[in-house]
Structures are given as structure tokens and as C-alpha cells.
Write a protein that holds these residues in place. Structure first.
Motif, mmCIF file in Angstrom:
data_model
loop_
_atom_site.group_PDB
_atom_site.id
_atom_site.type_symbol
_atom_site.label_atom_id
_atom_site.label_comp_id
_atom_site.label_asym_id
_atom_site.label_seq_id
_atom_site.Cartn_x
_atom_site.Cartn_y
_atom_site.Cartn_z
ATOM 1 N N ASN A 132 2.051 4.878 6.724
ATOM 2 C CA ASN A 132 1.330 5.679 5.868
ATOM 3 C C ASN A 132 0.723 7.206 6.765
ATOM 4 O O ASN A 132 0.551 8.158 5.769
ATOM 5 C CB ASN A 132 0.271 4.477 5.936
ATOM 6 C CG ASN A 132 -1.106 4.173 4.503
ATOM 7 O OD1 ASN A 132 -0.517 3.878 4.050
ATOM 8 N ND2 ASN A 132 -1.700 5.340 5.255
ATOM 9 N N PRO B 231 0.509 5.588 0.169
ATOM 10 C CA PRO B 231 0.075 5.605 0.765
ATOM 11 C C PRO B 231 -1.376 5.264 0.735
ATOM 12 O O PRO B 231 -1.620 5.997 -0.158
ATOM 13 C CB PRO B 231 -0.049 7.336 1.759
ATOM 14 C CG PRO B 231 0.743 7.463 1.016
ATOM 15 C CD PRO B 231 1.592 6.966 0.111
ATOM 16 N N THR C 101 1.283 1.486 3.642
ATOM 17 C CA THR C 101 1.148 1.859 2.189
ATOM 18 C C THR C 101 1.571 0.786 1.092
ATOM 19 O O THR C 101 1.975 -0.741 2.046
ATOM 20 C CB THR C 101 2.876 2.305 2.096
ATOM 21 O OG1 THR C 101 3.820 1.649 2.997
ATOM 22 C CG2 THR C 101 3.146 3.998 3.061
#
Ligand code: F0G
Length: 459
Positions: A224, A194, A186
Motif C-alpha cells: 500500500n 490501496p 491494500t
């Protein structure tokens, strides 16, 4: 009353505990003044709940600790290196593993290998050490993240996405001068936001059309992947491990700080597919980090990373890890505290501009807020605003970012829900008292990565 939902709990129980020390307000006043109002300069013993960072602060599992005893401390060809290599192949899919002491070691090496003086490196917002290594290697960084990432109130589900038009413009305007696209998943500085799978794929396709590499910062890639599983159409039934593997497949290599996702206290690596890049990187590795089969890590640390990688991509682990962050975020949001939305993967980011509108950015509102929170309860947080952003190397002026944030970063598997409650209550009391907070002036400014060591005093 009938229950209309089922709670979840952590997929582990606690085997070892570490006592915490609670200080008095008077002790904290002295400690923060001695630390020059910089939470990085506090002594850990003066901190109650430590939310400075999620880096190297995770609790290792019993398996990881057992693995530490299997450290093969041979200078060359350590068994643990091969375990780590296996884990990197299996979970991320890259061909070559180049171990480093931590993430910035990998950033240093890849920047020196790929960047030439005068190059431009586009990326989805900057990270402090990543951008500095790119600049030190002679590049200029170009931010190509979507505009929504700079707006703390935008609830875009993938605020880490690259704006493909911005990226294409950089590629068009700088032919032969873009060594790689720097993509993070992220995005730390945007609030742990993300990048979508579709965007990652599109970035890779666009870069390939221009013959340019993509280097992924995979530091929090499992987090993420969890957001993709939750939010991206068609991904609900896919495992985090599968999504991590696919995200990595849309890049030519990655840098990794094993101190985050991989649940280790130290370590990192560079991983690439290209044989020549790997060879050049290994050449620099022996100069700056260590031999190609340890790169600055002890054998036991490589083992802890190898095991931690496997644990980090388990769905139940990630669900509980981010679940705890969401719990804290929901609480603050319900109380009307201004935070970056949606809540990201590794922490809550307080919006210091909205929190302290009376303090101008030149008086470091986020730095002042982090100090005030420490004073209130001993909770340690981190500034992520104008101090972290530093100065423009070309003009020497302070770079004033749109995001002026305080990060409450949650270590993995370390604190309980009750610690989150205490933290939220402390943020609330500082919020109630916000009109009485004052800004800071900087009394010592280091040349590079100034946020780590800068000193301040109240205005
Ligand atoms: N990339 C990202 C996205 C990071 O968050 C960090 C470190 C690094 C690279 C560098 O890795 O620390 O192992 O050298 N972030 C820490 C933090 C320091 O607190 O966010 P490192």
C-alpha cells in the motif's frame, strides 16, 4: 536503436531452485474433476505455476533461513519473541505485540475482545476471514468503501479509500455500537487496491471524533505504501518504510498475516497501543493460540517474520515485487483481456463478468474461469466472487457481489518474468475460447468460508 528507458531487475539472485512438474491436458482433466472444479482442492503436485495465493508462498531470503537456525524454542520468553517485538515497534510503531499463528488468529482475538453482540463494524470492503470473525463475535459488517472500488473499470488511484460520508452515517446511526473501524491497506477483495495516506488520516480523525478505534489490517501495508509513494502528491521522496510507519500511526492497532508482506511461510500477530486491550487479548491468546511469547509460532518462525518485516519495507524490494505484477497486468491489458484496473499490489484480477458475459452469476463464472485456466496450462488461480462472498447470515441468501473475479496472485520472489509470460499466454488462449466455456453448479456447500472446500460440476 538507442534505448530510451532503463529496465529494472530483481534486487536478488537465485541460490536454491525447486523443480516444477508439467502435466498433460488429460492429467489436468482428471485432477480438476477430482477436485470438484475447485482450485483449492487440487494437489500442489498437479499444479505448474501456482498463483492461488501470495499467502505463505514467498521465497525466504538467506538471512531469514539463517535466522531459522537461531530459533529459541523455549516455551516462555523466547529470544525470537523479543526480536519480533523490536521489529513491530521499529517498523509499525505499536506498543504491544500479541503473536498469533497467522492473520485470522489475530482477527479472532481482536473481534472477541472489542465486539459485543449487536455491534456494527464498518470497513473498506470485507475480507473473508476478517468479516467472518466479526460476525461470529456478534457484529454486522457495513461496507463503507468508495463506490469506485466496486467498479472493475474505474481507474481511481486509491480504490481502497473509505467514503467518509458513508462512514460518518454508520457512526451517527449506531451510537455506542461501533467498536472499531476496520481498515485494510491494500484491499484484497477490491483487487489489491490501496488506501491513500490522506484518507487514512481522515478516517482516524473522524473515528476519534466519535470516540471509536481504528484497527488496521496491515497484511499488505508495505505494498500500500509503495502506491502512495508513486501516486500521492508530496510522497514521491518518502521511503516505503516511512510511509508504512505513518499509515500505522493513524490506527490504534493492527492485525497482520505475516504470510504476505513480511515474507514468511507462517505467522501473524495482533499489535495494539491500549494497555487494557492488550491485557484482554493476551488472556484470550493463552486459550486459543499459545503463550503470550509465541502465540502459535515456533521461535524460528518468529525470527523469520522479524527479519522479513525489515526486508519487506525496502524500496527496491517492493518496486520489483509490484513491478512483476504490473508487468503481467500490462501484457493482459494490451491484449484486451478484461482485468481490474488499476492493477493492484499482489495480483491480477480477471473480470469474469466481462470475460464470460454468457454465464450468469448463479452459475459461478469466476469459479468456472479458474477451472478453465487450470485445464489450459496448469496455472492455478482463485475465485474471488459469489462463491467467496458466501451467504448473508441474516437471510441465508447468497451475497452476490458486484465484483466477480479470478485472482492470479503473485508469490513474492518466487517466479520469473518468463513464468509471467507463460501465464499471460494461457489466459489469452482461454479468452479466445471463452464462448465455449460453461458455468458450474455447486454439489457440496460447507457452512463457513465455503470457497475453501465447496465442490462443483459443469452445468
Ligand atoms: N487479511 C487479509 C487482507 C488477507 O488477505 C488475509 C489472507 C487475511 C487477513 C488472513 O490471514 O491467511 O494469515 O489467516 N489472505 C489469504 C489470501 C488467505 O489468499 O488472500 P491468514
Amino acid at each position: 536503436m538507442p534505448l530510451n528507458r532503463r529496465s529494472w531487475a530483481e534486487p536478488f539472485k537465485i541460490k536454491v531452485v525447486e523443480p516444477l512438474r508439467i502435466t498433460t491436458r488429460q492429467q489436468r482433466e482428471q485432477a480438476i474433476a477430482e477436485a470438484g472444479y475447485n482450485t483449492f482442492l487440487l494437489k500442489s503436485r498437479d499444479v505448474y505455476i501456482d498463483l492461488l495465493t501470495d499467502s505463505g508462498t514467498s521465497a525466504m531470503s538467506d538471512r531469514q533461513w539463517a535466522g531459522m537456525m537461531l530459533g529459541d524454542e523455549a516455551y516462555a520468553g523466547s529470544e525470537n519473541y523479543y526480536h519480533l517485538e523490536d521489529a513491530v515497534h521499529r517498523y509499525y510503531g505499536y506498543k504491544h505485540l500479541i503473536p498469533t499463528h497467522q492473520g485470522r488468529g489475530a482477527e479472532h482475538i481482536i473481534s472477541r475482545v472489542l465486539i459485543k453482540d449487536g455491534d456494527v463494524v464498518p470497513g473498506n470492503m470485507y475480507f473473508t476471514t476478517t468479516r467472518l470473525h466479526q460476525e461470529m463475535a456478534g457484529a454486522r459488517f457495513a461496507d463503507v468503501i468508495i463506490d469506485q472500488a466496486h467498479d472493475p473499470a474505474s481507474e481511481h488511484p486509491f480504490k481502497g479509500d473509505v467514503d467518509l460520508d458513508k462512514l460518518e452515517k454508520v457512526l451517527q446511526e449506531n451510537p455506542g455500537r461501533v467498536p472499531y473501524v476496520s481498515v485494510a491497506g491494500t484491499v484484497n477483495m477490491a483487487g489489491g487496491q490501496p488506501i491513500s495516506l490522506a484518507n487514512m488520516k481522515a478516517v482516524y480523525a473522524l473515528a476519534q471524533r466519535y470516540g471509536v478505534r481504528v484497527i488496521l489490517d496491515a497484511t499488505r501495508i508495505a505494498e500500500n505504501a509503495w502506491f502512495i509513494q508513486q501516486r500521492e502528491p508530496g510522497c514521491q521522496n518518502r521511503s516505503v518504510a516511512e510511509l508504512v510507519f505513518e499509515l500505522c500511526s493513524f490506527s490504534d492497532g493492527c492485525t497482520m498475516s505475516a504470510k504476505k508482506d513480511p515474507l514468511a511461510n507462517i505467522g501473524g500477530f495482533l499489535a495494539v497501543n491500549d494497555d487494557e486491550v492488550a491485557q484482554a487479548a493476551r488472556n484470550l491468546l493463552v486459550v486459543f493460540e499459545g503463550l503470550q511469547t509465541y502465540g502459535g509460532m515456533a521461535g524460528r518462525d518468529m525470527e523469520a517474520v522479524a527479519i522479513g518485516i525489515g526486508e519487506s519495507v525496502q524500496d527496491d524490494h517492493i518496486r520489483a515485487r509490484i513491478g512483476q505484477v504490473l508487468y503481467l497486468g500490462d501484457k493482459l491489458r494490451q491484449w484486451g483481456i478484461p482485468i481490474v484496473l488499476p492493477v493492484g499490489g499482489h495480483g491480477i484480477f480477471l473480470d469474469a463478468r466481462a470475460f464470460l458475459p454468457h454465464i450468469p452469476q448463479t452459475q459461478y463464472p469466476a469459479q468456472a474461469l479458474a477451472a478453465a485456466l487450470y485445464l489450459d496450462s496448469g496455472v492455478r488461480s482463485m475465485e474471488r466472487g459469489i462463491v467467496s462472498s458466501g451467504r448473508d447470515p441474516a437471510t441465508g441468501h447468497e451475497r452476490a457481489p458486484k465484483l466477480e473475479l479470478v485472482r492470479l496472485t503473485i508469490p513474492r520472489r518466487v517466479y520469473t518474468q518468463a513464468h509471467m509470460d507463460v501465464t499471460a499466454e494461457s489466459v489469452y488462449s482461454v479468452f479466445e475460447d471463452r464462448d465455449n466455456l460453461r458455468g458450474l453448479r455447486m454439489t457440496y456447500e460447507p457452512k463457513m468460508l465455503r470457497f475453501f472446500q465447496a465442490r462443483f460440476e459443469p452445468c
